[in-house]
Design a protein around this motif. Structure first.
Motif, short mmCIF file in Angstrom:
data_model
loop_
_atom_site.label_atom_id
_atom_site.label_comp_id
_atom_site.label_asym_id
_atom_site.label_seq_id
_atom_site.Cartn_x
_atom_site.Cartn_y
_atom_site.Cartn_z
N MET A 1 51.64 46.64 43.93
CA MET A 1 50.71 47.36 43.05
C MET A 1 50.42 46.55 41.77
O MET A 1 49.27 46.34 41.40
N GLU A 2 51.51 46.08 41.14
CA GLU A 2 51.31 45.27 39.92
C GLU A 2 50.51 44.01 40.24
O GLU A 2 49.65 43.60 39.46
N LEU A 3 50.85 43.42 41.40
CA LEU A 3 50.13 42.20 41.80
C LEU A 3 48.64 42.48 41.97
O LEU A 3 47.79 41.73 41.49
N ALA A 4 48.36 43.63 42.62
CA ALA A 4 46.95 43.96 42.85
C ALA A 4 46.21 44.15 41.53
O ALA A 4 45.10 43.65 41.34
N ILE A 5 46.86 44.87 40.58
CA ILE A 5 46.21 45.09 39.29
C ILE A 5 46.04 43.77 38.56
O ILE A 5 44.99 43.51 37.94
N GLY A 6 47.03 42.91 38.68
CA GLY A 6 46.92 41.59 38.06
C GLY A 6 45.76 40.80 38.62
O GLY A 6 44.99 40.19 37.87
N ILE A 7 45.60 40.86 39.93
CA ILE A 7 44.47 40.13 40.55
C ILE A 7 43.16 40.70 40.05
O ILE A 7 42.22 39.96 39.73
N ILE A 8 43.08 42.06 39.95
CA ILE A 8 41.84 42.69 39.46
C ILE A 8 41.51 42.20 38.07
O ILE A 8 40.38 41.75 37.79
N LEU A 9 42.51 42.22 37.16
CA LEU A 9 42.25 41.83 35.77
C LEU A 9 41.84 40.37 35.69
O LEU A 9 40.87 40.01 35.02
N GLY A 10 42.59 39.53 36.42
CA GLY A 10 42.29 38.11 36.37
C GLY A 10 40.90 37.80 36.90
O GLY A 10 40.15 37.03 36.31
N CYS A 11 40.53 38.44 38.01
CA CYS A 11 39.23 38.16 38.60
C CYS A 11 38.10 38.68 37.72
O CYS A 11 37.03 38.07 37.66
N CYS A 12 38.35 39.82 37.05
CA CYS A 12 37.32 40.32 36.12
C CYS A 12 37.09 39.31 35.00
O CYS A 12 35.94 39.00 34.64
N ALA A 13 38.18 38.76 34.45
CA ALA A 13 38.04 37.79 33.37
C ALA A 13 37.34 36.53 33.87
O ALA A 13 36.43 36.01 33.21
N LEU A 14 37.73 36.07 35.06
CA LEU A 14 37.09 34.89 35.64
C LEU A 14 35.60 35.14 35.85
O LEU A 14 34.76 34.29 35.53
N GLY A 15 35.28 36.33 36.40
CA GLY A 15 33.88 36.67 36.65
C GLY A 15 33.07 36.67 35.37
O GLY A 15 31.95 36.17 35.33
N ALA A 16 33.67 37.22 34.30
CA ALA A 16 32.97 37.24 33.02
C ALA A 16 32.69 35.83 32.54
O ALA A 16 31.59 35.51 32.07
N GLY A 17 33.70 34.96 32.68
CA GLY A 17 33.51 33.57 32.26
C GLY A 17 32.44 32.88 33.07
O GLY A 17 31.57 32.19 32.52
N ILE A 18 32.45 33.10 34.39
CA ILE A 18 31.46 32.44 35.25
C ILE A 18 30.06 32.98 34.94
O ILE A 18 29.08 32.23 34.93
#
Lengths: 94, 311
Positions: A1-18
């Motif tokens: 669960m924590e891993l999944a939330i971490g992936i969500i947060l990280g990908c959101c930040a990456l997406g914003a940067g891209i």
């Protein structure tokens, strides 16, 4: 669960940067517009007022694509993580 | 020739004082409300408008009526602008006595000129609407100088204005009849109809995004800058003890220079651009040649009918 939330947060930040790579386009476009306006004013200094108004209008319109990217980046940072985590918790609850 | 300039009467002064008080009162009310409801916090705080009150009409989230900071601030700005213009136009005379009449006349002349230049003679009734949108947008952005939440950095407010403009655009497109309006989508080629349909809705979206994005990005950059300066001063003054390091000494000065661009220049520029795009879109939507052709045809038909009826 924590891993999944971490992936969500990280990908959101990456997406914003891209998404903000789109800032290159308006930068080049507005630079071109201002350069041409400077040339025009240099050639005809008496038409400075009209050229400046038109240039600002054109810059505002050229800026639109960059602002779309900005709005998407802001949504990805401040709104999307919450939504995605909600969807995840709902799915996990079932 | 040398007429004596009358001193304003007591009643006149009283009304003036009332207008000035009513100009300041909404903003003061906004500041007090802001001070009372701001939660104590520190560090980076980038958030949307705070929600003051939520009315639930039952059912899902869709039926919630939300009263947010942006709505309250925009209505307060509205009241302020209303009394500013009442003050400016108070005591208008044919022979100018008051200084404020010059200002009022300059504003009216400038806006009349701008609208006449950009929209043509068919839209002679539009200057009040244009100046209203311009003033509301500019004042809503400038309110951030007082420390209030600028209403234009909430997307809902700006989208409301864009939808209003979209309705006016559609109204002027429908002036030549609904069939002519629908036919406009199939130009220049029939296949392009879906794309034309989308671009119809892109106008209000792009207007709202442009205004909102510009004002809000200014606010975000200001917050980031002041946070960075606080961090920098903590880093530099770290040797002098915890208490000294907690004073953000570098925050003095530099954010003010940025604020001149992001708050004053950008706010006024966006107001001008929003009004300008409103004018261009509305005047572009109205096909005056077709409209007058149809009007002429109708009148001729009416005349024919009258003649036939007379016989």
């Amino acid at each position: 669960m924590e891993l999944a939330i971490g992936i969500i947060l990280g990908c959101c930040a990456l997406g914003a940067g891209i998404a903000m790579i789109a800032g290159i386009g308006p930068g080049i476009g507005e630079g071109n517009a201002v350069a041409k306006a400077c040339e025009a004013i240099g050639r005809q200094p008496e038409s400075k007022g009209a050229v400046t108004t038109t240039m600002i209008m054109g810059c505002a319109i050229a800026e639109t694509t960059g602002l779309y990217a900005l709005v998407i980046a802001i949504l990805l940072i401040f709104v999307a993580p919450q939504q995605f985590v909600n969807v995840l918790t709902k799915a996990m609850g079932k | 020739m040398n007429e004596e300039i009358k001193k304003p009467s007591f009643k006149f002064k009283l009304v003036d004082a009332f207008y000035i008080i009513m100009m300041i009162l909404p903003l003061a009310f906004g500041l007090v409300l802001d001070a009372l409801t701001t939660p104590p916090s520190s560090g980076v705080n980038i958030a949307g408008a705070r929600i003051y009150h939520e009315i639930n009409l039952g059912g899902s989230r869709f039926f919630n009526i939300i009263i947010s900071e942006a709505q309250v601030n925009s209505i307060l700005v509205l009241i302020t602008i209303f009394f500013v213009f009442l003050y400016l136009t108070h005591g208008l005379k044919e022979k100018i006595e008051l200084k404020r009449q010059h200002l009022a006349e300059i504003i009216v002349q400038k806006v009349d000129g701008l609208v006449g230049e950009n929209m043509g003679s068919d839209f002679s009734g539009f200057p009040p609407f244009i100046i209203a949108i311009m003033a509301l947008s500019a004042f809503s952005s400038l309110v951030s100088l007082l420390g209030l939440y600028p209403a234009t950095s909430d997307m809902n407010v700006v989208t409301g204005w864009a939808i209003l403009v979209f309705i006016i655009i559609t109204y002027y497109k429908l002036k030549c009849g609904p069939l002519y309006y629908l036919n406009g989508f199939t130009k220049p080629v029939f296949i392009l109809a879906p794309i034309n349909f989308i671009s119809e809705f892109a106008t209000p979206v792009s207007m709202a995004f442009r205004h909102y994005g510009n004002v809000m990005s200014g606010g975000v950059i200001s917050v980031l800058l002041s946070t960075f300066l606080a961090w920098l001063s903590a880093l530099v003054l770290g040797w002098a003890g915890d208490y000294v390091a907690s004073i953000p000494i570098f925050q003095v000065g530099l954010p003010a220079i940025f604020s001149v661009y992001f708050d004053i220049f950008s706010g006024c520029l966006q107001a001008f651009i929003f009004a300008m795009l409103t004018m261009l879109n509305i005047s572009g939507a109205f096909d005056s040649e077709e409209y007058y052709r149809r009007k002429k045809l109708k009148e001729e038909k009416k005349k024919l009918k009258n003649i036939n009826g007379g016989i």
